[in-house]
Enzyme design. Sequence first.
Site, PDB file in Angstrom:
ATOM      1  N   PRO A 136      10.747 -40.590 -21.619  1.00  0.00           N
ATOM      2  CA  PRO A 136      10.449 -39.231 -20.623  1.00  0.00           C
ATOM      3  C   PRO A 136      11.590 -38.120 -20.970  1.00  0.00           C
ATOM      4  O   PRO A 136      11.463 -37.188 -20.299  1.00  0.00           O
ATOM      5  CB  PRO A 136      10.925 -39.764 -19.081  1.00  0.00           C
ATOM      6  CG  PRO A 136      11.888 -41.135 -19.447  1.00  0.00           C
ATOM      7  CD  PRO A 136      11.340 -41.541 -20.777  1.00  0.00           C
ATOM      8  N   GLU A 137      12.396 -38.484 -21.968  1.00  0.00           N
ATOM      9  CA  GLU A 137      13.153 -37.072 -22.316  1.00  0.00           C
ATOM     10  C   GLU A 137      12.687 -35.835 -22.450  1.00  0.00           C
ATOM     11  O   GLU A 137      13.416 -34.919 -21.703  1.00  0.00           O
ATOM     12  CB  GLU A 137      13.869 -37.592 -23.545  1.00  0.00           C
ATOM     13  CG  GLU A 137      14.784 -38.528 -23.615  1.00  0.00           C
ATOM     14  CD  GLU A 137      14.385 -39.919 -23.912  1.00  0.00           C
ATOM     15  OE1 GLU A 137      15.155 -40.935 -24.352  1.00  0.00           O
ATOM     16  OE2 GLU A 137      12.982 -40.304 -23.523  1.00  0.00           O
ATOM     17  N   PRO A 138      11.436 -35.415 -23.078  1.00  0.00           N
ATOM     18  CA  PRO A 138      11.043 -34.257 -22.883  1.00  0.00           C
ATOM     19  C   PRO A 138      10.829 -33.525 -21.547  1.00  0.00           C
ATOM     20  O   PRO A 138      10.812 -32.351 -21.263  1.00  0.00           O
ATOM     21  CB  PRO A 138       9.726 -34.283 -23.712  1.00  0.00           C
ATOM     22  CG  PRO A 138       9.891 -35.266 -24.514  1.00  0.00           C
ATOM     23  CD  PRO A 138      10.614 -36.383 -23.881  1.00  0.00           C
ATOM     24  N   LYS A 139      10.472 -34.465 -20.494  1.00  0.00           N
ATOM     25  CA  LYS A 139      10.416 -34.089 -19.198  1.00  0.00           C
ATOM     26  C   LYS A 139      11.630 -33.641 -18.711  1.00  0.00           C
ATOM     27  O   LYS A 139      11.774 -33.255 -17.530  1.00  0.00           O
ATOM     28  CB  LYS A 139       9.463 -35.014 -18.490  1.00  0.00           C
ATOM     29  CG  LYS A 139       8.087 -35.398 -18.728  1.00  0.00           C
ATOM     30  CD  LYS A 139       7.181 -36.157 -18.258  1.00  0.00           C
ATOM     31  CE  LYS A 139       5.850 -36.419 -18.618  1.00  0.00           C
ATOM     32  NZ  LYS A 139       5.264 -37.384 -17.984  1.00  0.00           N
ATOM     33  N   ARG A 140      12.621 -34.145 -19.138  1.00  0.00           N
ATOM     34  CA  ARG A 140      14.104 -33.975 -18.776  1.00  0.00           C
ATOM     35  C   ARG A 140      14.673 -32.932 -19.648  1.00  0.00           C
ATOM     36  O   ARG A 140      16.164 -32.425 -19.723  1.00  0.00           O
ATOM     37  CB  ARG A 140      15.137 -34.986 -18.827  1.00  0.00           C
ATOM     38  CG  ARG A 140      14.563 -35.981 -17.845  1.00  0.00           C
ATOM     39  CD  ARG A 140      15.156 -37.631 -17.916  1.00  0.00           C
ATOM     40  NE  ARG A 140      14.485 -38.458 -17.121  1.00  0.00           N
ATOM     41  CZ  ARG A 140      14.646 -39.936 -17.377  1.00  0.00           C
ATOM     42  NH1 ARG A 140      15.561 -40.117 -18.283  1.00  0.00           N
ATOM     43  NH2 ARG A 140      13.945 -40.708 -16.539  1.00  0.00           N
TER      44      ARG A 140
END
Length: 266
Positions: free
Chosen positions: A140-144
Amino acid sequence: MIKMSEPIVLVKKHAPLGTIILNRPEKRNALSKVMIEELEQALRDLHGEKSVRAIVITGAGSAFCSGLDLAEMHAAVGEDDAFERWREDVVRLRDLFEQILRFPKPIIAAVNGPAVAGGAGLVLAADFAIASPEATFGFPEPKRGVISGICAPLLTFRVGGAHAARMLMMAETISAERAAAIGIFQEIQPHEKLWARGMEIAKEIALSADEAIQLTKRMLNETIGETLETFLSAGAAASATSRTTEAAAEGMKAFLEKRDPKWPGS
């Protein structure tokens, strides 16, 4: 009487299996700096146990591992040495993955619940993975506001470029069934049978010569996967850089505040 808290990494030995339990269930087993250090020490301790022929890594509570501790990451935002601290974080995680890849004994990830971000990387660094139906897996990193630079080479190594591109660019989190279908999990077992299945696998491994197993692992990770360490280092640098952006600051803040991010320029 003062009650002593449990260690955040538990180590158990039931030859031929050694078990490492990530033990921060209240934090979904997020990898703090201290936890990574203790996990590295647990591996060193089990390295010297001749009766242990394979290692299971699993999580306490309902999660396997939620990745790096974002509260620690966010604490560095705005500090003069923020980039250096972020770089140290990702290098530490890279070193842990490399230790697992180089570890002479087979390592089995017993994925009892969500394995995301750096936690998904732990699964990919292991030699194979078994999971419960409750397990999920994703990046989920890109959403963070950041990227999954260290995990990207491992994901591509395990499942190929097409699956890796979809998961990383869509910031997908997938079910245990989907993860098994693309080769991330090799088996799905009921939650209560995960450890027992790990023991069965360890007993099967113990029937083979120790030297043959060690050489097989080296062949896979150092010959076929000879570029992995180079790509892991490049990924660590990219991850550290991604944390310096305005998007990263907003993404981490939004995550900790449990709200949708407001991306710069949108």
